[in-house]
Design a protein around this motif. Structure first.
Motif, PDB file in Angstrom:
ATOM      1  N   GLU A   2      -2.940  -5.382  10.787  1.00 32.10           N
ATOM      2  CA  GLU A   2      -2.576  -4.655   9.631  1.00 32.10           C
ATOM      3  C   GLU A   2      -3.461  -3.472   9.830  1.00 32.10           C
ATOM      4  OE1 GLU A   2      -2.558  -5.060   4.920  1.00 32.10           O
ATOM      5  OE2 GLU A   2      -3.621  -6.425   6.016  1.00 32.10           O
ATOM      6  N   ASN A   3      -3.071  -2.348   9.356  1.00 36.56           N
ATOM      7  CA  ASN A   3      -3.563  -0.849   9.117  1.00 36.56           C
ATOM      8  C   ASN A   3      -4.307  -0.633  10.259  1.00 36.56           C
ATOM      9  OD1 ASN A   3      -2.704  -0.670   6.624  1.00 36.56           O
ATOM     10  ND2 ASN A   3      -4.684  -1.341   5.335  1.00 36.56           N
ATOM     11  N   TYR A   5      -4.446   1.795  12.205  1.00 36.24           N
ATOM     12  CA  TYR A   5      -4.963   3.033  12.159  1.00 36.24           C
ATOM     13  C   TYR A   5      -6.444   3.222  11.832  1.00 36.24           C
ATOM     14  CZ  TYR A   5      -4.040   3.281   7.226  1.00 36.24           C
ATOM     15  OH  TYR A   5      -3.980   3.042   5.834  1.00 36.24           O
ATOM     16  N   LYS A   6      -6.736   2.168  10.946  1.00 34.00           N
ATOM     17  CA  LYS A   6      -8.257   2.198  10.401  1.00 34.00           C
ATOM     18  C   LYS A   6      -9.281   1.774  11.579  1.00 34.00           C
ATOM     19  CE  LYS A   6      -7.409   1.514   5.535  1.00 34.00           C
ATOM     20  NZ  LYS A   6      -7.239   0.762   4.446  1.00 34.00           N
ATOM     21  N   ASP A 234       5.584   0.651  11.859  1.00 38.44           N
ATOM     22  CA  ASP A 234       4.381   0.448  11.561  1.00 38.44           C
ATOM     23  C   ASP A 234       3.298   1.955  12.321  1.00 38.44           C
ATOM     24  OD1 ASP A 234       1.801  -0.573  10.764  1.00 38.44           O
ATOM     25  OD2 ASP A 234       1.586  -1.930  12.247  1.00 38.44           O
ATOM     26  N   MET A 236       1.389   5.094  12.750  1.00 39.95           N
ATOM     27  CA  MET A 236       0.275   5.910  12.210  1.00 39.95           C
ATOM     28  C   MET A 236       0.298   7.250  11.938  1.00 39.95           C
ATOM     29  SD  MET A 236      -3.619   6.211  13.797  1.00 39.95           S
ATOM     30  CE  MET A 236      -4.304   7.866  13.649  1.00 39.95           C
ATOM     31  N   PRO A 255      -1.789   4.131  -0.193  1.00 38.44           N
ATOM     32  CA  PRO A 255      -0.817   2.971   0.373  1.00 38.44           C
ATOM     33  C   PRO A 255       0.389   2.849  -0.456  1.00 38.44           C
ATOM     34  CG  PRO A 255      -2.900   2.392   0.658  1.00 38.44           C
ATOM     35  CD  PRO A 255      -3.032   3.281  -0.433  1.00 38.44           C
ATOM     36  N   SER A 261      -0.808   8.147   6.692  1.00 32.16           N
ATOM     37  CA  SER A 261      -1.969   7.094   6.695  1.00 32.16           C
ATOM     38  C   SER A 261      -3.136   7.830   6.266  1.00 32.16           C
ATOM     39  CB  SER A 261      -1.979   6.903   8.176  1.00 32.16           C
ATOM     40  OG  SER A 261      -0.977   6.399   8.794  1.00 32.16           O
ATOM     41  N   TRP A 304      -7.974   7.019   2.949  1.00 37.16           N
ATOM     42  CA  TRP A 304      -8.777   6.745   4.283  1.00 37.16           C
ATOM     43  C   TRP A 304      -9.138   8.158   4.809  1.00 37.16           C
ATOM     44  CZ3 TRP A 304     -11.343   2.920   5.941  1.00 37.16           C
ATOM     45  CH2 TRP A 304     -11.656   2.631   7.260  1.00 37.16           C
ATOM     46  N   TYR A 461     -15.532  -0.759   7.773  1.00 36.21           N
ATOM     47  CA  TYR A 461     -15.171  -0.923   6.378  1.00 36.21           C
ATOM     48  C   TYR A 461     -16.126  -0.694   5.254  1.00 36.21           C
ATOM     49  CZ  TYR A 461     -10.871  -2.367   8.977  1.00 36.21           C
ATOM     50  OH  TYR A 461     -10.008  -2.293   9.484  1.00 36.21           O
TER      51      TYR A 461
END
Ligand code: ISL
Ligand code: CA
Length: 531
Positions: A2-3, A5-6, A234, A236, A255, A261, A304, A461
């Motif tokens: 999930e995510n 790209y982070k 999905d 980015m 989001p 993103s 982000w 994070y």
């Protein structure tokens, strides 16, 4: 994931300047393939490739004549697919450059569009009648002169916010939107993982009301791209937007809104400027950190950040905000620590990991960038040639675009032929081969920073808090429930007293050796401390 790209660490390749394998002086796809192990070793997991589509090259590929074909100067579609599979093998994803505010004037759509007022492609672009025999309004192109070009065939003007060879697409036309969606799917189906979206906030305009960007339908258009093309894959995205506040950026990246993103913000790049391009003043380190901290706070927990120091439109950071001589290593590694230990996705521009510096341009025939070439006559009214060359050597887009020196040979191992643009002048000393060999090198430090960023959940994070920022010394904290770290940076060439003492065993990374407690910072020292 999930995510995902982070957790990406992105390396930007400007293909023209990366690595040339056939001696024509221009980097190419086989050149990129030959350096994938180098990039894997560096630790990045995503590549953003600047445009490599068919283009007459008026703006080095940001003027696209065919969105679906690789320019032969870079290679074939087979080369591209092979590159993609070699990236996959190494766990590296690929982002393409999505340049959809404009095309080349040599794109088939525009060739048709300009033929007649009733051509089916007429409304793919933005045409207006002359007003009193002149341009429809006074808008200026980003590359000097009017943003309108008169076309004799149909006696109307077309809009170009960039060069006159980059006519703006008309996003009001649903057919244009569908073409773009289809083109995005074409690349996503081939296995690319997302896009860097060129000047994406300009696609919506309201010309009659003098709105040339950030127009009323911007969010609607981007949401459409998200729903129709991006989300199902999905994918980015990182939007290139200039001049937005954190609040406006949250709109684009929240989001729930299903748009982008993340976006690049460039506010910190304006620090120390006295005017636009070619007007650099004294750099203000405290202001730089303050701006970055503002964005950390502004997007925390919802949006982000894209963490970016350099790109192909900027000069090298060491010339502007670091030190190119005695403290080149120290300042390059300090800047990397400061920026990439923040919350967000790191973007590293090719050569930044080697601490590259700007070339010195002595005369106009050494310069290639359309922005500089077009600005020259205007600048001549204010400065002499020598002064303009000084400004171009400090702030033109050619600075960051100089070919990568891979070794100490005459052409830096970039090419067997004559490079399309000169290399930086100290390439026999500052090059990849030397950096890989040296025990202490910018490249090796980047490896450590990237590893720390990727492997540590708190750095990925955790929250951000600026603890102090004064007289070129900044301290910030990254923390979550489990851990807390402090990042301490000295942004100047002098030593600095600290008002606290750092025990040696709490330091997890520094760009200086340490064996006892630290109460004073060395020039451009950076420290990461575990609390
Ligand atoms: O660098 C600039 C300011 O002097 C900009 O005008 C720059 O062109 C702007 O950041 C938009 O950049 C992007 O779109 C341009 C292209 O030339 C740049 O290389 C690209 O990054 C037009 O496609
Ligand atoms: Ca080549």
């Amino acid at each position: 994931m999930e995510n995902w790209y982070k957790e990406a660490v992105v390396y930007q390749i400007y293909p023209k300047s990366f690595c040339d394998t056939n001696g024509d002086g221009i980097g190419d796809i086989p050149g990129i393939i030959s350096k994938l192990d180098y990039l894997k070793e560096l630790g990045i997991n995503t590549i953003w490739l600047s445009p490599c589509y068919v283009s007459p090259g008026d703006d080095n590929g940001y003027d696209i004549a065919d969105y679906r074909t690789i320019d032969p100067v870079y290679g074939t579609m087979e080369d591209f697919k092979f590159m993609l599979s070699e990236m996959n093998k190494r766990g590296i994803k690929l982002l393409m450059d999505l340049v959809v505010n404009h095309t080349s004037d040599e794109h088939e759509w525009f060739c048709e569009s300009r033929k007649s007022k009733d051509n089916p492609y007429r409304d793919y672009y933005i045409w207006r009648d002359p007003v009193d025999g002149h341009e429809p309004n006074d808008w200026k192109s980003n590359f000097s002169g009017s943003a309108w070009e008169y076309d004799e065939t149909t006696e109307q003007y077309y809009l170009h916010l960039f060069s006159k060879k980059q006519p703006d697409l008309n996003w009001e036309n649903p057919k244009v939107r569908q073409e773009i969606v289809d083109m995005m799917k074409y690349w996503l189906d081939m296995g690319v993982s997302g896009f860097r979206c060129d000047v994406i906030n300009l696609i919506s305009k309201d010309i009659e009301n003098n709105v040339s960007g950030d127009g009323p339908r911007l969010h609607e258009y981007i949401h459409l791209l998200n729903r129709e093309a991006l989300s199902p894959y999905d994918a980015m995205t990182v939007g290139e937007v200039w001049g937005l506040s954190p609040e406006e950026s949250l709109m684009l990246t929240h989001p729930d809104r299903e748009e982008l993103s993340m976006v690049f913000q460039f506010e910190h790049m304006g620090v120390g400027r006295t005017g636009g391009r070619f007007y650099l003043g004294e750099f203000e380190p405290d202001k730089y950190v303050e701006v970055l901290a503002k964005w950390q706070k502004g997007l925390n927990g919802i949006g982000w950040n894209a963490l970016c120091v350099e790109n192909h439109d900027q000069s090298r950071c060491l010339n502007r905000i670091g030190n190119t001589d005695k403290y080149r290593y120290e300042s390059a590694t300090m800047i990397a620590t400061l920026v990439y230990m923040m919350q967000g996705t790191p973007y590293i521009f090719q050569g930044q990991e080697l601490g590259l510096i700007n070339p010195v341009f002595h005369s106009l025939d050494e310069c290639r960038d359309i922005e500089a070439l077009n600005a020259y006559p205007e600048l001549l009214k204010e400065f002499d040639e020598k002064e303009i060359m000084r400004r171009f050597s400090g702030d033109s887009r050619d600075c960051g675009r100089a070919p990568i020196p891979w070794d100490a040979s005459e052409k830096g191992g970039f090419s067997e032929g004559e490079p399309w643009l000169k290399l930086h002048d100290r390439h026999r000393e500052i090059n990849a081969e030397n950096d890989l060999k040296a025990e202490k090198s910018v490249y090796n430090y980047y490896k450590e920073i990237i590893k720390l960023h990727r492997e540590n959940k708190t750095f990925l994070y955790g929250d951000f808090e600026l603890i102090s920022n004064k007289d070129a010394v900044s301290v910030y904290k990254r923390y979550d429930k489990e851990n807390s770290y402090r990042v301490v940076c000295n942004f100047c060439a002098d030593k600095r007293e600290l008002d606290f003492v750092i025990p040696a065993d709490s330091v997890i990374l520094s760009n200086y050796p340490f064996d006892k407690e630290i109460s004073e910072l060395n020039p451009y020292q950076a420290l990461i401390i575990k609390d």
